[in-house]
Design an enzyme around this catalytic site. Structure first.
Site, short mmCIF file in Angstrom:
data_model
loop_
_atom_site.label_atom_id
_atom_site.label_comp_id
_atom_site.label_asym_id
_atom_site.label_seq_id
_atom_site.Cartn_x
_atom_site.Cartn_y
_atom_site.Cartn_z
N ASP A 43 1.17 -1.15 0.20
CA ASP A 43 0.24 0.17 -0.22
C ASP A 43 0.38 1.54 -0.09
O ASP A 43 2.17 1.55 0.28
CB ASP A 43 -0.90 0.35 1.40
CG ASP A 43 -1.87 1.35 0.82
OD1 ASP A 43 -2.85 1.28 0.50
OD2 ASP A 43 -0.67 2.45 1.58
N TYR A 48 3.20 9.96 -0.33
CA TYR A 48 4.09 8.99 -0.29
C TYR A 48 5.58 9.69 -0.60
O TYR A 48 6.34 9.19 -0.31
CB TYR A 48 4.47 7.53 0.66
CG TYR A 48 3.06 7.16 1.37
CD1 TYR A 48 1.51 8.00 2.06
CD2 TYR A 48 2.42 5.79 1.27
CE1 TYR A 48 0.55 8.27 2.51
CE2 TYR A 48 1.44 5.76 1.65
CZ TYR A 48 0.07 6.89 2.37
OH TYR A 48 -0.83 5.94 3.33
N HIS A 104 -7.50 9.78 -1.70
CA HIS A 104 -6.90 9.32 -0.61
C HIS A 104 -7.54 9.75 0.34
O HIS A 104 -8.10 9.20 2.04
CB HIS A 104 -5.72 9.89 -0.32
CG HIS A 104 -4.78 9.87 0.55
ND1 HIS A 104 -3.29 9.14 -0.11
CD2 HIS A 104 -4.22 9.06 1.10
CE1 HIS A 104 -2.39 9.47 1.45
NE2 HIS A 104 -3.40 9.29 1.75
N ILE A 224 -3.17 -3.27 6.44
CA ILE A 224 -1.45 -2.86 6.77
C ILE A 224 -0.42 -2.31 6.68
O ILE A 224 -0.32 -0.96 6.64
CB ILE A 224 -1.25 -2.31 4.94
CG1 ILE A 224 -2.74 -0.42 5.93
CG2 ILE A 224 -2.11 -2.87 3.79
CD1 ILE A 224 -3.17 0.73 4.58
N LYS A 226 2.51 -1.07 8.86
CA LYS A 226 4.00 -0.43 8.64
C LYS A 226 5.03 -1.20 9.30
O LYS A 226 5.21 -0.70 10.45
CB LYS A 226 3.74 1.04 8.02
CG LYS A 226 5.24 1.36 7.89
CD LYS A 226 5.96 1.91 9.01
CE LYS A 226 7.31 2.78 8.67
NZ LYS A 226 8.38 2.92 9.66
N SER A 227 6.21 -1.71 8.90
CA SER A 227 7.58 -1.84 9.90
C SER A 227 8.53 -1.74 9.02
O SER A 227 8.56 -2.34 8.02
CB SER A 227 7.38 -3.02 9.98
OG SER A 227 8.89 -2.79 11.47
N ARG A 232 10.59 -7.18 12.34
CA ARG A 232 8.52 -6.94 13.21
C ARG A 232 7.89 -7.35 11.60
O ARG A 232 6.87 -7.57 11.63
CB ARG A 232 9.09 -5.66 13.41
CG ARG A 232 9.77 -5.42 14.81
CD ARG A 232 9.16 -3.77 15.33
NE ARG A 232 9.59 -3.01 14.74
CZ ARG A 232 11.41 -2.75 14.83
NH1 ARG A 232 11.79 -3.95 16.61
NH2 ARG A 232 11.55 -1.57 14.29
P1 NDP Z 1 0.50 1.26 12.01
O1 NDP Z 1 -0.51 1.29 12.72
O2 NDP Z 1 1.08 0.02 11.04
O3 NDP Z 1 1.86 1.62 13.55
C1 NDP Z 1 3.06 1.55 12.96
C2 NDP Z 1 4.72 1.76 13.63
O4 NDP Z 1 4.08 0.98 14.35
C3 NDP Z 1 5.52 1.63 13.05
O5 NDP Z 1 6.25 3.18 14.25
C4 NDP Z 1 7.00 0.65 13.32
O6 NDP Z 1 7.52 0.45 14.24
C5 NDP Z 1 5.68 -0.23 14.78
N1 NDP Z 1 5.57 -0.97 14.78
C6 NDP Z 1 4.88 -2.46 13.48
N2 NDP Z 1 4.96 -3.75 13.31
C7 NDP Z 1 5.51 -3.57 15.07
C8 NDP Z 1 5.87 -4.59 15.70
N3 NDP Z 1 4.67 -5.86 15.32
N4 NDP Z 1 6.50 -4.33 17.14
C9 NDP Z 1 6.84 -3.30 17.57
N5 NDP Z 1 5.98 -1.85 16.78
C10 NDP Z 1 5.48 -2.24 15.74
O7 NDP Z 1 1.41 2.56 11.37
P2 NDP Z 1 0.88 3.50 10.10
O8 NDP Z 1 0.16 4.97 10.40
O9 NDP Z 1 2.39 3.57 9.58
O10 NDP Z 1 -0.68 2.52 9.44
C11 NDP Z 1 -0.17 1.35 8.48
C12 NDP Z 1 -0.72 1.75 6.62
O11 NDP Z 1 -1.55 2.29 6.46
C13 NDP Z 1 0.91 3.38 5.86
O12 NDP Z 1 1.55 2.85 6.15
C14 NDP Z 1 -0.10 3.55 5.30
O13 NDP Z 1 0.05 2.73 3.64
C15 NDP Z 1 -1.40 3.52 5.56
N6 NDP Z 1 -2.38 4.71 5.74
C16 NDP Z 1 -3.59 5.29 4.97
C17 NDP Z 1 -3.91 6.21 5.82
C18 NDP Z 1 -4.51 6.76 4.67
O14 NDP Z 1 -5.01 7.90 5.08
N7 NDP Z 1 -5.07 6.17 4.11
C19 NDP Z 1 -3.15 7.62 6.47
C20 NDP Z 1 -2.32 6.54 7.27
C21 NDP Z 1 -1.94 5.11 7.32
P3 NDP Z 1 8.69 0.14 12.99
O15 NDP Z 1 8.86 0.81 11.47
O16 NDP Z 1 10.07 0.27 13.80
O17 NDP Z 1 9.19 -1.42 13.02
#
Ligand code: NDP
Length: 273
Positions: A43, A48, A104, A224, A226-227, A232
């Protein structure tokens, strides 16, 4: 990997990988790691600024195109030029066909999302996009769109996590045949610190992130997470193997706290995004 069938028959891997806030210079490496871990659904979004990194990772992977599901999104400031914006995304991704293209944000103050939808319908009709959908659409935006739309959106991608569930909106989407896709499914990491989640995780010898993702999957929601870290990434993907009991699911649902992390789509008007 569980798959869901969207309202037009297209299938989508229920657990995908998001790249919001992955810096453009790191995106190819991060997406290559995600594909190596086993993700087949990515995604991204024009806003982005990392679509070309996603495209480079896809090209380098050698994975057959029909095994991948790629989503991107129309920028808010380009709702008046959706056709051109889509072609730029397609080029950046290096793809003939995009699997899912989303508006979006509604940006109601612009009054353009219905016009943009009509352009997405044409691209879908031309088979340049396999499924079209929306993101951040609240109930009145969905109603306004459906009053004019020929194609019912396949997906509404909205903020959902245990402390912010938007359950009325999700139920409305499901009733209309619109699949619910949870963004920020871990609450951007904030929901990982819940004691309730920690207890359930201990009982399953799992991590809090896996328990939260299993909770989403049990409701038929697309997720979806993100890490940037490959361990992770793998941990999150393995959430598909965890089955929570009805009482565990209920305990997580009871964490609702109205804790929105992102912007309120009713008023969000950031046209630079
Ligand atoms: P998430 O809820 O996916 O959280 C991401 C955070 O959690 C990062 O800091 C990551 O750190 C941490 N994390 C991930 N997995 C683990 C784990 N197993 N243990 C501990 N920490 C973890 O938030 P996002 O806001 O990134 O949302 C995910 C996706 O949703 C985005 O990437 C995007 O594609 C989509 N999105 C869409 C939006 C829209 O307006 N349509 C708005 C926001 C997001 P680390 O990377 O260090 O692991």
């Amino acid at each position: 990997m569980p798959e869901l069938t969207l309202n037009n028959g297209v299938t989508i891997p229920q657990l995908g990988f998001g790249v919001f806030q992955v810096p453009p210079g790191e995106t190819q490496r991060v997406v290559e790691d995600a594909l190596e871990a086993g993700y087949r659904h990515i995604d991204t979004a024009a806003a982005y600024r990392n679509e070309s990194g996603v495209g480079a990772a896809i090209a380098a992977s050698g994975i057959p195109r029909d095994e991948l599901f790629i989503t991107t999104k129309l920028r808010n400031g380009e709702q008046g030029q959706a056709q051109d914006a889509f072609q730029r995304s397609r080029e950046a991704l290096g793809l003939e066909v995009v699997d899912l293209y989303l508006i979006h944000w509604p940006v109601p103050s612009q009054g353009l999302y219905t016009q943009a939808w009509k352009e997405l319908e044409k691209l879908h009709q031309d088979q340049q996009i396999r499924a079209i959908g929306v993101s951040n659409f609240l109930p009145d935006h969905v109603d306004t769109l459906l009053a004019e739309a020929e194609v019912v959106p396949a997906v509404n991608q909205i903020e959902i996590h245990p402390t912010f569930q938007q359950s009325d909106l999700a139920a409305k989407c499901r009733e209309l045949g619109i699949a619910v896709e949870a963004y920020s499914p871990l609450g951007q990491g904030k929901d990982l610190h819940s004691e309730v989640v920690a207890l359930i995780a201990a009982a399953h010898e799992a991590t809090p992130a896996q328990v939260i993702l299993a909770w989403h999957l049990a409701q038929g929601t697309i997720v979806i997470p993100k890490s940037a870290d490959s361990a992770r990434m793998r941990q999150n993907l393995a959430a598909a193997d965890i089955k929570l009991s009805p009482s565990e699911l209920d305990a997580i649902t009871a964490l609702e706290a109205g804790a929105r992390n992102g912007s309120d789509p009713a008023v969000a008007a950031f046209t630079q995004f």
